[in-house]
Scaffold this active site. Structure first.
Site, mmCIF file in Angstrom:
data_model
loop_
_atom_site.group_PDB
_atom_site.id
_atom_site.type_symbol
_atom_site.label_atom_id
_atom_site.label_comp_id
_atom_site.label_asym_id
_atom_site.label_seq_id
_atom_site.Cartn_x
_atom_site.Cartn_y
_atom_site.Cartn_z
ATOM 1 N N ASP A 1 0.878 -1.166 0.000
ATOM 2 C CA ASP A 1 0.000 0.000 0.000
ATOM 3 C C ASP A 1 0.915 1.215 0.000
ATOM 4 O O ASP A 1 1.706 1.394 0.932
ATOM 5 C CB ASP A 1 -0.895 -0.017 1.250
ATOM 6 C CG ASP A 1 -1.837 1.181 1.330
ATOM 7 O OD1 ASP A 1 -1.682 2.133 0.529
ATOM 8 O OD2 ASP A 1 -2.723 1.176 2.204
ATOM 9 N N VAL A 2 0.844 2.040 -1.041
ATOM 10 C CA VAL A 2 1.783 3.167 -1.144
ATOM 11 C C VAL A 2 1.616 4.179 -0.017
ATOM 12 O O VAL A 2 2.481 5.035 0.180
ATOM 13 C CB VAL A 2 1.678 3.881 -2.517
ATOM 14 C CG1 VAL A 2 2.100 2.952 -3.643
ATOM 15 C CG2 VAL A 2 0.285 4.437 -2.749
ATOM 16 N N ASN B 1 3.340 2.987 -10.570
ATOM 17 C CA ASN B 1 2.101 3.010 -11.346
ATOM 18 C C ASN B 1 0.858 3.187 -10.484
ATOM 19 O O ASN B 1 -0.159 3.691 -10.954
ATOM 20 C CB ASN B 1 1.993 1.713 -12.163
ATOM 21 C CG ASN B 1 0.628 1.548 -12.794
ATOM 22 O OD1 ASN B 1 0.283 2.233 -13.755
ATOM 23 N ND2 ASN B 1 -0.181 0.634 -12.248
ATOM 24 N N TYR C 1 -6.630 15.984 -9.257
ATOM 25 C CA TYR C 1 -5.875 14.943 -9.968
ATOM 26 C C TYR C 1 -4.754 15.571 -10.797
ATOM 27 O O TYR C 1 -3.600 15.114 -10.763
ATOM 28 C CB TYR C 1 -6.825 14.140 -10.860
ATOM 29 C CG TYR C 1 -6.160 12.996 -11.593
ATOM 30 C CD1 TYR C 1 -5.828 11.824 -10.926
ATOM 31 C CD2 TYR C 1 -5.880 13.081 -12.958
ATOM 32 C CE1 TYR C 1 -5.222 10.762 -11.594
ATOM 33 C CE2 TYR C 1 -5.281 12.037 -13.629
ATOM 34 C CZ TYR C 1 -4.946 10.878 -12.945
ATOM 35 O OH TYR C 1 -4.337 9.832 -13.612
ATOM 36 N N LYS D 1 -0.679 14.791 -10.074
ATOM 37 C CA LYS D 1 0.159 14.216 -11.130
ATOM 38 C C LYS D 1 1.183 15.230 -11.633
ATOM 39 O O LYS D 1 2.321 14.874 -11.968
ATOM 40 C CB LYS D 1 -0.711 13.711 -12.284
ATOM 41 C CG LYS D 1 -1.526 12.468 -11.955
ATOM 42 C CD LYS D 1 -0.624 11.273 -11.703
ATOM 43 C CE LYS D 1 -1.409 9.970 -11.596
ATOM 44 N NZ LYS D 1 -0.526 8.800 -11.416
ATOM 45 N N THR E 1 -9.367 1.439 -19.144
ATOM 46 C CA THR E 1 -9.100 0.686 -17.920
ATOM 47 C C THR E 1 -10.267 0.895 -16.961
ATOM 48 O O THR E 1 -11.243 1.572 -17.279
ATOM 49 C CB THR E 1 -7.797 1.170 -17.238
ATOM 50 O OG1 THR E 1 -8.015 2.487 -16.717
ATOM 51 C CG2 THR E 1 -6.637 1.201 -18.230
#
Length: 267
Positions: free
Chosen positions: A50-51, A77, A142, A146, A177
């Protein structure tokens, strides 16, 4: 000897496609998930990570190094989507998104650098987003998370040069996805002043993902980066117009570019 690769978020979507492609090319691949028991049929091993949890990161990195004796490539990723009017997104959700998309990759990088420095070699690929090059309406958080990862990579590259550790960004556009199903959506409130424009934009964003490119395109792009001796700072992968939008932002006056975006989203 085959290169050893760690892919965070390797159980589905782009990460799964990259892992499968690299496995077929002869790489030793380890993917990760918060719930690895759900992916026992994976083409490559899925380990728990878990990041947002530093212990799971350190444990997984240690496991791979103990088993393989090295770690050549790390692909950050794992990420999370988030949509909504910035005014209406709870602060906790904004922080959670940055924990996953920005602080998470940094935790992973810090965990693998000692081994890569010991090897005097290594490659770290951060999967960012074309959305990180511009502030998109109802995707502002978001875009910001990023975009922050894009920028910090530029600094990291220069700091790591003496250790022969390479780092780069690969920014995808819209790919077909399950990211839309997994992202946080601020509720579409009937009494919200943003009800109609947010609702329309949300429908448009979901349509873009549904009709997005095949994630195998990302897998091929990442493979080419790994095979490159001196990777570039930034790579963009996706439909022509998505990549061209970054060029337009660079050359057009700010207000003209803003108007193009607003026309695109029918705002």
């Amino acid at each position: 000897m085959s290169k050893v690769v760690l892919i965070t978020g390797g159980s589905s979507g782009i990460g799964k496609s990259i892992g499968a492609f690299l496995t077929q090319k002869g790489f030793v691949v380890y993917g990760t998930s918060r719930n690895p028991e759900n992916y026992k049929e994976s083409l490559f091993p899925i380990l728990e990570l878990d990041v947002k949890n530093e212990k799971t990161i350190k444990d997984t990195v240690a496991t791979i190094i103990e088993k393989e004796g090295k770690l050549d490539v790390v692909i950050n990723n794992a990420g999370a989507g988030i949509t909504g009017p910035i005014e209406e997104i709870p602060e906790a959700e904004i922080k959670n998104n940055f924990e996953t998309n920005f602080f998470g990759p940094i935790k992973v990088i810090k965990a693998v650098l000692p081994q890569m420095r010991k090897q005097h070699s290594g490659l770290i690929i951060n999967i960012t987003s074309i959305a990180g090059y511009m502030g998109l309406p109802y995707r502002g958080v978001y875009s910001a998370s990023k975009g922050a990862l894009e920028l910090i990579t530029e600094a990291f590259r220069m700091e790591l040069k003496d250790f022969n550790i390479k780092m780069t960004n690969v920014a995808p556009g819209d790919f077909a996805t399950n990211i839309a199903a997994g992202r946080y959506h601020a509720p579409l409130l009937k009494d919200s002043p943003y009800h109609k424009p947010y609702g329309d934009t949300l429908a448009l964003m979901n349509a873009h993902v549904d009709h997005g490119s095949n994630p195998d395109m990302m897998a091929e792009a990442v493979f080419k980066v790994i095979e490159t001796s001196n990777p570039k700072v930034h790579y963009k992968v996706g439909a022509f117009m998505q990549k061209f939008s970054i060029v337009l932002k660079r050359i057009l006056p700010d207000k003209m570019y803003e108007k193009l975006l607003m026309n695109h989203y029918k705002l």
